[in-house]
Design a protein around this motif. Structure first.
Motif, PDB file in Angstrom:
ATOM      1  N   LEU A  15      -0.179 -22.330  -1.464  1.00  0.00           N
ATOM      2  CA  LEU A  15      -1.103 -21.434  -1.779  1.00  0.00           C
ATOM      3  C   LEU A  15      -0.504 -20.116  -1.797  1.00  0.00           C
ATOM      4  O   LEU A  15       0.269 -19.773  -0.911  1.00  0.00           O
ATOM      5  CB  LEU A  15      -2.256 -21.411  -0.837  1.00  0.00           C
ATOM      6  N   VAL A  16      -0.754 -19.432  -2.911  1.00  0.00           N
ATOM      7  CA  VAL A  16      -0.245 -18.058  -3.071  1.00  0.00           C
ATOM      8  C   VAL A  16      -1.395 -17.097  -3.164  1.00  0.00           C
ATOM      9  O   VAL A  16      -2.015 -17.149  -4.200  1.00  0.00           O
ATOM     10  CB  VAL A  16       0.838 -17.793  -4.098  1.00  0.00           C
ATOM     11  N   ILE A  17      -1.602 -16.283  -2.394  1.00  0.00           N
ATOM     12  CA  ILE A  17      -2.680 -15.175  -2.485  1.00  0.00           C
ATOM     13  C   ILE A  17      -2.168 -13.891  -3.223  1.00  0.00           C
ATOM     14  O   ILE A  17      -1.086 -13.220  -2.494  1.00  0.00           O
ATOM     15  CB  ILE A  17      -3.056 -14.619  -1.029  1.00  0.00           C
ATOM     16  N   LEU A  18      -2.768 -13.561  -4.085  1.00  0.00           N
ATOM     17  CA  LEU A  18      -2.010 -12.406  -5.099  1.00  0.00           C
ATOM     18  C   LEU A  18      -2.493 -11.076  -4.595  1.00  0.00           C
ATOM     19  O   LEU A  18      -3.988 -11.064  -4.633  1.00  0.00           O
ATOM     20  CB  LEU A  18      -2.566 -12.588  -6.770  1.00  0.00           C
ATOM     21  N   ALA A  19      -1.746 -10.465  -3.845  1.00  0.00           N
ATOM     22  CA  ALA A  19      -2.298  -9.003  -3.509  1.00  0.00           C
ATOM     23  C   ALA A  19      -1.459  -8.057  -3.596  1.00  0.00           C
ATOM     24  O   ALA A  19      -1.003  -7.182  -3.002  1.00  0.00           O
ATOM     25  CB  ALA A  19      -2.514  -9.259  -1.838  1.00  0.00           C
ATOM     26  N   GLY A  20      -0.789  -8.245  -4.773  1.00  0.00           N
ATOM     27  CA  GLY A  20       0.162  -7.013  -5.398  1.00  0.00           C
ATOM     28  C   GLY A  20      -0.260  -6.016  -6.148  1.00  0.00           C
ATOM     29  O   GLY A  20       0.803  -5.245  -6.450  1.00  0.00           O
ATOM     30  N   GLY A  21      -1.293  -5.994  -6.403  1.00  0.00           N
ATOM     31  CA  GLY A  21      -1.922  -4.754  -7.195  1.00  0.00           C
ATOM     32  C   GLY A  21      -1.871  -3.309  -6.404  1.00  0.00           C
ATOM     33  O   GLY A  21      -1.684  -3.395  -5.310  1.00  0.00           O
ATOM     34  N   GLN A  22      -2.385  -2.512  -7.291  1.00  0.00           N
ATOM     35  CA  GLN A  22      -2.506  -1.283  -6.758  1.00  0.00           C
ATOM     36  C   GLN A  22      -3.967  -0.728  -6.417  1.00  0.00           C
ATOM     37  O   GLN A  22      -3.990   0.385  -5.631  1.00  0.00           O
ATOM     38  CB  GLN A  22      -2.136  -0.166  -7.893  1.00  0.00           C
ATOM     39  N   ALA A  23      -4.854  -1.507  -6.543  1.00  0.00           N
ATOM     40  CA  ALA A  23      -6.426  -1.022  -6.413  1.00  0.00           C
ATOM     41  C   ALA A  23      -6.492   0.092  -6.851  1.00  0.00           C
ATOM     42  O   ALA A  23      -7.163   0.941  -5.840  1.00  0.00           O
ATOM     43  CB  ALA A  23      -6.586  -1.431  -4.936  1.00  0.00           C
ATOM     44  N   ARG A  24      -6.196   0.719  -7.989  1.00  0.00           N
ATOM     45  CA  ARG A  24      -6.490   2.144  -8.266  1.00  0.00           C
ATOM     46  C   ARG A  24      -7.869   2.679  -8.396  1.00  0.00           C
ATOM     47  O   ARG A  24      -8.366   3.658  -7.852  1.00  0.00           O
ATOM     48  CB  ARG A  24      -5.990   2.362  -9.601  1.00  0.00           C
ATOM     49  N   ARG A  25      -8.742   1.764  -8.567  1.00  0.00           N
ATOM     50  CA  ARG A  25     -10.382   1.995  -8.544  1.00  0.00           C
ATOM     51  C   ARG A  25     -10.663   1.986  -7.216  1.00  0.00           C
ATOM     52  O   ARG A  25     -11.969   2.520  -6.786  1.00  0.00           O
ATOM     53  CB  ARG A  25     -11.102   0.934  -9.456  1.00  0.00           C
ATOM     54  N   MET A  26      -9.940   1.748  -6.273  1.00  0.00           N
ATOM     55  CA  MET A  26     -10.432   1.567  -4.845  1.00  0.00           C
ATOM     56  C   MET A  26      -9.583   2.522  -3.854  1.00  0.00           C
ATOM     57  O   MET A  26      -9.192   2.231  -2.775  1.00  0.00           O
ATOM     58  CB  MET A  26     -10.602   0.065  -4.350  1.00  0.00           C
ATOM     59  N   ASN A  27      -8.857   3.473  -4.494  1.00  0.00           N
ATOM     60  CA  ASN A  27      -8.084   4.583  -3.806  1.00  0.00           C
ATOM     61  C   ASN A  27      -6.921   3.901  -3.192  1.00  0.00           C
ATOM     62  O   ASN A  27      -6.395   4.293  -2.209  1.00  0.00           O
ATOM     63  CB  ASN A  27      -8.728   5.144  -2.864  1.00  0.00           C
ATOM     64  N   GLY A  28      -6.582   2.670  -3.610  1.00  0.00           N
ATOM     65  CA  GLY A  28      -5.094   1.915  -3.384  1.00  0.00           C
ATOM     66  C   GLY A  28      -5.245   1.284  -1.924  1.00  0.00           C
ATOM     67  O   GLY A  28      -4.218   0.826  -1.450  1.00  0.00           O
ATOM     68  N   ILE A  29      -6.535   1.185  -1.492  1.00  0.00           N
ATOM     69  CA  ILE A  29      -6.565   0.124  -0.335  1.00  0.00           C
ATOM     70  C   ILE A  29      -6.000  -1.509  -0.491  1.00  0.00           C
ATOM     71  O   ILE A  29      -5.925  -1.758  -1.633  1.00  0.00           O
ATOM     72  CB  ILE A  29      -8.209   0.135   0.164  1.00  0.00           C
ATOM     73  N   ASN A  30      -5.685  -1.884   0.486  1.00  0.00           N
ATOM     74  CA  ASN A  30      -5.209  -3.209   0.456  1.00  0.00           C
ATOM     75  C   ASN A  30      -6.614  -4.171   0.805  1.00  0.00           C
ATOM     76  O   ASN A  30      -7.191  -4.338   1.650  1.00  0.00           O
ATOM     77  CB  ASN A  30      -4.271  -3.520   1.801  1.00  0.00           C
ATOM     78  N   LYS A  31      -6.913  -4.576  -0.606  1.00  0.00           N
ATOM     79  CA  LYS A  31      -8.393  -5.341  -0.510  1.00  0.00           C
ATOM     80  C   LYS A  31      -8.191  -6.692   0.329  1.00  0.00           C
ATOM     81  O   LYS A  31      -9.074  -7.166   0.832  1.00  0.00           O
ATOM     82  CB  LYS A  31      -8.610  -5.565  -2.142  1.00  0.00           C
ATOM     83  N   LEU A  32      -7.155  -7.447   0.534  1.00  0.00           N
ATOM     84  CA  LEU A  32      -6.818  -8.448   1.221  1.00  0.00           C
ATOM     85  C   LEU A  32      -7.086  -8.447   2.501  1.00  0.00           C
ATOM     86  O   LEU A  32      -7.487  -9.192   3.271  1.00  0.00           O
ATOM     87  CB  LEU A  32      -5.390  -8.954   1.272  1.00  0.00           C
ATOM     88  N   LEU A  33      -7.196  -7.037   3.353  1.00  0.00           N
ATOM     89  CA  LEU A  33      -7.349  -6.565   4.653  1.00  0.00           C
ATOM     90  C   LEU A  33      -8.737  -5.946   4.888  1.00  0.00           C
ATOM     91  O   LEU A  33      -9.131  -5.581   5.776  1.00  0.00           O
ATOM     92  CB  LEU A  33      -6.353  -5.818   5.210  1.00  0.00           C
ATOM     93  N   GLN A  34      -9.565  -6.111   3.638  1.00  0.00           N
ATOM     94  CA  GLN A  34     -11.144  -5.707   3.919  1.00  0.00           C
ATOM     95  C   GLN A  34     -12.044  -6.771   4.060  1.00  0.00           C
ATOM     96  O   GLN A  34     -11.536  -7.985   3.905  1.00  0.00           O
ATOM     97  CB  GLN A  34     -11.320  -4.864   2.287  1.00  0.00           C
ATOM     98  N   LYS A  35     -13.144  -6.353   4.575  1.00  0.00           N
ATOM     99  CA  LYS A  35     -14.276  -7.261   4.704  1.00  0.00           C
ATOM    100  C   LYS A  35     -15.125  -7.061   3.664  1.00  0.00           C
ATOM    101  O   LYS A  35     -15.828  -6.270   3.616  1.00  0.00           O
ATOM    102  CB  LYS A  35     -14.990  -6.846   6.246  1.00  0.00           C
ATOM    103  N   PHE A  36     -15.011  -8.077   2.683  1.00  0.00           N
ATOM    104  CA  PHE A  36     -16.453  -8.121   1.803  1.00  0.00           C
ATOM    105  C   PHE A  36     -17.656  -8.854   2.397  1.00  0.00           C
ATOM    106  O   PHE A  36     -18.516  -8.301   1.631  1.00  0.00           O
ATOM    107  CB  PHE A  36     -15.994  -8.891   0.577  1.00  0.00           C
TER     108      PHE A  36
END
Length: 207
Positions: A15-36
């Motif tokens: 399994l590879v979780i893709l978390a290499g983006g910039q999340a520009r529309r969310m001020n660069g936060i690391n979405k993998l570490l957020q609680k959705f």
């Protein structure tokens, strides 16, 4: 040592979780570490899929120490080249690290993981002997970064990157792509790409 699920009837799969983006529309936060929802995305994805795969990897350029603290068995790698070139680069880079010949790729901002998603992807792949990629489709929407890839796809990934073509849809079209179709009529957002979407998702989730 790879974890083999007792009911697994498909080849060893990482399994590879893709978390290499910039999340520009969310001020660069690391979405993998957020609680959705109720749990941190990394924990949620890991808990739902860990029994069905071998090694779990994160494709990410940051926060490696946090990942290790949350899940000590986790492994990670950065893109082969700098510059945030998108999920195609993350997929190409994965083959320099994983040992299995099949990889389940999951985007870090996914909101819903269907049950038996891996077996569904393998069944889809078996429809065509030349198929090198199977994509998750939920409610008739194809989620191209949520896919099962064969190692033999690597030359096509490399070719598209060398030609500066980073569209997953166009790349996968060269691989006899198949779709694994799932339904979830309560689903509003397949992934979270803005704070507005996150707020709406949470409001709907906790209704």
């Amino acid at each position: 040592m790879k974890r083999i699920h007792k009911n697994m009837n498909y080849p060893p799969t990482d399994l590879v979780i893709l978390a290499g983006g910039q999340a520009r529309r969310m001020n660069g936060i690391n979405k993998l570490l957020q609680k959705f929802d109720d749990e941190i995305q990394l924990i949620k994805i890991h808990q739902q899929l860990r029994s069905c795969v071998g090694q779990v990897w994160i494709n990410s350029h940051r926060d490696h120490s946090i990942y290790e603290r949350l899940i000590p068995s986790i492994r990670y790698f950065q893109d082969d080249e700098p510059g945030f070139q998108g999920p195609l680069m993350g997929m190409k880079s994965a083959w320099s690290h994983v040992q299995s010949d099949y990889v389940l790729f999951v985007p870090c901002d996914v909101t819903y993981i269907p049950k038996k998603v891996i077996s569904g992807l393998y069944r889809a792949m078996q429809r065509d002997p030349f198929c090198e990629v199977a994509v998750v489709e939920i409610n008739d929407i194809a989620l191209y970064p949520f896919c099962l890839l064969k190692r033999s796809s690597l030359p096509t990934l490399v070719q598209h990157l060398e030609q500066n073509q980073r569209s997953l849809r166009h790349c996968f079209a060269k691989m006899h792509m198949q779709k694994a179709r799932f339904k979830n009529h309560a689903l509003f957002f397949h992934s979270i790409n803005s704070f507005d979407e996150l707020q709406q998702h949470q409001q709907l989730h906790f209704l």
